[in-house]
Design a protein around this motif. Structure first.
Motif, PDB file in Angstrom:
ATOM      1  N   UNK A  35       0.819  -1.218   0.000  1.00  0.00           N
ATOM      2  CA  UNK A  35       0.000   0.000   0.000  1.00  0.00           C
ATOM      3  C   UNK A  35       0.852   1.266   0.000  1.00  0.00           C
ATOM      4  N   UNK A  36       2.163   1.116  -0.231  1.00  0.00           N
ATOM      5  CA  UNK A  36       3.070   2.262  -0.276  1.00  0.00           C
ATOM      6  C   UNK A  36       3.892   2.206  -1.562  1.00  0.00           C
ATOM      7  N   UNK A  37       3.221   1.943  -2.676  1.00  0.00           N
ATOM      8  CA  UNK A  37       3.882   1.775  -3.960  1.00  0.00           C
ATOM      9  C   UNK A  37       4.173   3.084  -4.664  1.00  0.00           C
ATOM     10  N   UNK A  49     -15.730   3.719   2.244  1.00  0.00           N
ATOM     11  CA  UNK A  49     -15.976   2.371   2.771  1.00  0.00           C
ATOM     12  C   UNK A  49     -14.639   1.653   2.823  1.00  0.00           C
ATOM     13  N   UNK A  50     -14.385   0.961   3.914  1.00  0.00           N
ATOM     14  CA  UNK A  50     -13.087   0.352   4.139  1.00  0.00           C
ATOM     15  C   UNK A  50     -12.729  -0.651   3.057  1.00  0.00           C
ATOM     16  N   UNK A  51     -11.437  -0.714   2.764  1.00  0.00           N
ATOM     17  CA  UNK A  51     -10.882  -1.717   1.862  1.00  0.00           C
ATOM     18  C   UNK A  51     -11.143  -3.113   2.447  1.00  0.00           C
ATOM     19  N   UNK A  92      -9.271  -4.239   5.449  1.00  0.00           N
ATOM     20  CA  UNK A  92      -9.481  -3.552   6.717  1.00  0.00           C
ATOM     21  C   UNK A  92     -10.692  -4.117   7.441  1.00  0.00           C
ATOM     22  N   UNK A  93     -10.904  -3.630   8.669  1.00  0.00           N
ATOM     23  CA  UNK A  93     -12.151  -3.921   9.355  1.00  0.00           C
ATOM     24  C   UNK A  93     -13.294  -3.275   8.590  1.00  0.00           C
ATOM     25  N   UNK A  94     -14.492  -3.822   8.724  1.00  0.00           N
ATOM     26  CA  UNK A  94     -15.646  -3.391   7.915  1.00  0.00           C
ATOM     27  C   UNK A  94     -16.227  -2.095   8.495  1.00  0.00           C
ATOM     28  N   UNK A  95     -15.602  -1.002   8.137  1.00  0.00           N
ATOM     29  CA  UNK A  95     -15.986   0.294   8.676  1.00  0.00           C
ATOM     30  C   UNK A  95     -16.413   1.260   7.583  1.00  0.00           C
ATOM     31  N   UNK A  96     -17.186   2.241   8.010  1.00  0.00           N
ATOM     32  CA  UNK A  96     -17.410   3.433   7.212  1.00  0.00           C
ATOM     33  C   UNK A  96     -16.554   4.535   7.800  1.00  0.00           C
ATOM     34  N   UNK A 153      -4.831   2.727   4.519  1.00  0.00           N
ATOM     35  CA  UNK A 153      -5.290   1.362   4.749  1.00  0.00           C
ATOM     36  C   UNK A 153      -4.643   0.800   6.007  1.00  0.00           C
ATOM     37  N   UNK A 154      -5.489   0.383   6.946  1.00  0.00           N
ATOM     38  CA  UNK A 154      -5.043  -0.247   8.171  1.00  0.00           C
ATOM     39  C   UNK A 154      -5.503  -1.694   8.150  1.00  0.00           C
ATOM     40  N   UNK A 155      -4.561  -2.607   8.031  1.00  0.00           N
ATOM     41  CA  UNK A 155      -4.923  -4.015   7.916  1.00  0.00           C
ATOM     42  C   UNK A 155      -5.680  -4.478   9.150  1.00  0.00           C
ATOM     43  N   UNK A 156      -6.732  -5.264   8.917  1.00  0.00           N
ATOM     44  CA  UNK A 156      -7.559  -5.748  10.026  1.00  0.00           C
ATOM     45  C   UNK A 156      -6.747  -6.677  10.911  1.00  0.00           C
TER      46      UNK A 156
END
Length: 375
Positions: free
Chosen positions: A30-32, A273-275, A278-282, A372-375
């Motif tokens: 995610x840092x490309x 809407x989360x990737x 990630x956790x299923x967040x808005x 992006x914060x990985x779940x």
């Protein structure tokens, strides 16, 4: 040990990319190049001159190998009616085998010498110590909020496993809970809690307020920022900044809205809407209401909640000013994190001016807070 610390240029990216792969592990994807170019090359706050291909990234090298870095996400800044050149300190990282050699302080010193006002919202303890050593001032607290919506058993599982992944004892307990299938009744209890507090009631904005989905922001939103008190500090929410930050962002997909009452713009709103990773967040990434309009902030919040309803486990937002803070608490959001933002600047005149500003506007649009914060 002899290392070189210098400002990077565009030609350094292959070496920096190799460093990112080694330093960030699963987050490296995610840092490309696309995000790096967006953040450090195409940022509209960067002053480009002639053939200069320097970027606001400073690197530590062991020969030709990048072993550490510190970067600035440049920003324009207004505070107390004055304009300043500034930047958010981001991507502070040194490879583990090279820590303890003073490289962090050398890198921090290099960016301090730019004379810019250096801001941080979130930072590791080591970075905070470096800031404090250079006379950082701490700003009023900024809070992160979350509001329960419809968490499922799977959401609870992912949350427990993610939050305990670096704590062996807690991780073992989390795996026992997941294995015993207790996550379903836990999810039910969270849903019941939200219902008991009246959070499931349909809010909806005022019927006189219309929300228009836009692919890009136009100049009409500039007036929303101009309506704010002259004492406020922050990155001006101009159409140019908003389009760079949200529309041109290469790795996150945002939904942008403009609110109007009888053809008058009353605010804007940016949602995400989360990737799937990630956790299923808005996420309420950014929002601003035209100052002095009753109910304008409430309309923005109600629309965001209604937009995400029944499709996310929770909704997340960040607020630093009194109005949004009070409103989020009234709407059932709870504080889940605090950010003690700091400013470092070698120019003591600028630092003194900024220290007198008490009203700062920060959201998840600031720093690199929304990523992006990985779940």
């Amino acid at each position: 040990m002899s290392f070189v610390v210098r400002q990077a240029n565009r030609r350094d990216f292959p070496a920096i990319q190799a460093f990112i792969q080694e330093a960030y592990g699963s987050l490296a994807t995610y840092k490309g190049k696309a995000r790096w170019s967006w953040q450090f090359v195409n940022n509209p706050a960067i002053e480009h001159s002639g053939d200069n291909d320097d970027v606001p990234v400073w690197i530590a090298l062991d020969g030709v190998r990048v072993i550490g870095q510190i970067a600035l996400q440049r920003m324009d800044l207004t505070a107390g009616g004055q304009a300043y050149k500034a930047g958010w300190i981001v991507d502070v990282m040194i490879l583990p085998s090279f820590r303890g050699c003073g490289l962090g302080h050398r890198l921090y010193g290099a960016i301090a010498e730019t004379g810019l006002a250096l801001f941080t919202l979130t930072m590791a303890p080591a970075t905070r110590r470096m800031a404090e050593k250079r006379g950082a001032i701490t700003l009023p607290v900024t809070y992160q909020y979350s509001r329960l919506e419809l968490p499922s058993a799977r959401d609870v599982e992912r949350y427990l496993l993610a939050r305990t992944s670096h704590r062996p004892a807690w991780s073992k307990a989390a795996r026992l809970i997941v294995g015993s299938r207790l996550t379903l009744p836990i999810a039910w209890s969270f849903q019941a809690m939200a219902k008991a507090k009246g959070l499931r009631a349909r809010l909806g904005p005022d019927k006189q307020t219309n929300f228009e989905s836009v692919s890009r922001f136009g100049p009409e939103v500039d007036a929303v920022w101009r309506s704010q008190p002259g004492s406020i500090g922050g990155t001006p929410r101009t159409s140019g900044y908003l389009n760079w930050r949200f529309v041109d962002c290469p790795d996150l997909q945002y939904e942008c809205f403009v609110a109007r009452r009888r053809d008058r713009v009353t605010g804007y709103l940016v949602l995400r809407r989360a990737n799937p990773a990630e956790l299923r967040q808005g996420v309420i990434a950014d929002a601003l209401a035209t100052a002095g309009l009753p109910g304008a902030w409430a309309d923005l919040a109600a629309f965001a909640i209604d937009h995400f309803r029944d499709s996310v486990a929770s909704i997340e937002a960040v607020a630093s000013t009194a109005g949004p803070n009070d409103l989020l608490k009234q709407l059932g959001f709870i504080r889940t994190k605090r950010y003690d933002a700091t400013i470092v600047c070698q120019d003591q005149f600028i630092l003194t001016n900024l220290s007198s500003v008490t009203n700062w506007f920060f959201t998840k649009a600031d720093h690199d807070l929304d990523q992006i914060n990985l779940a």
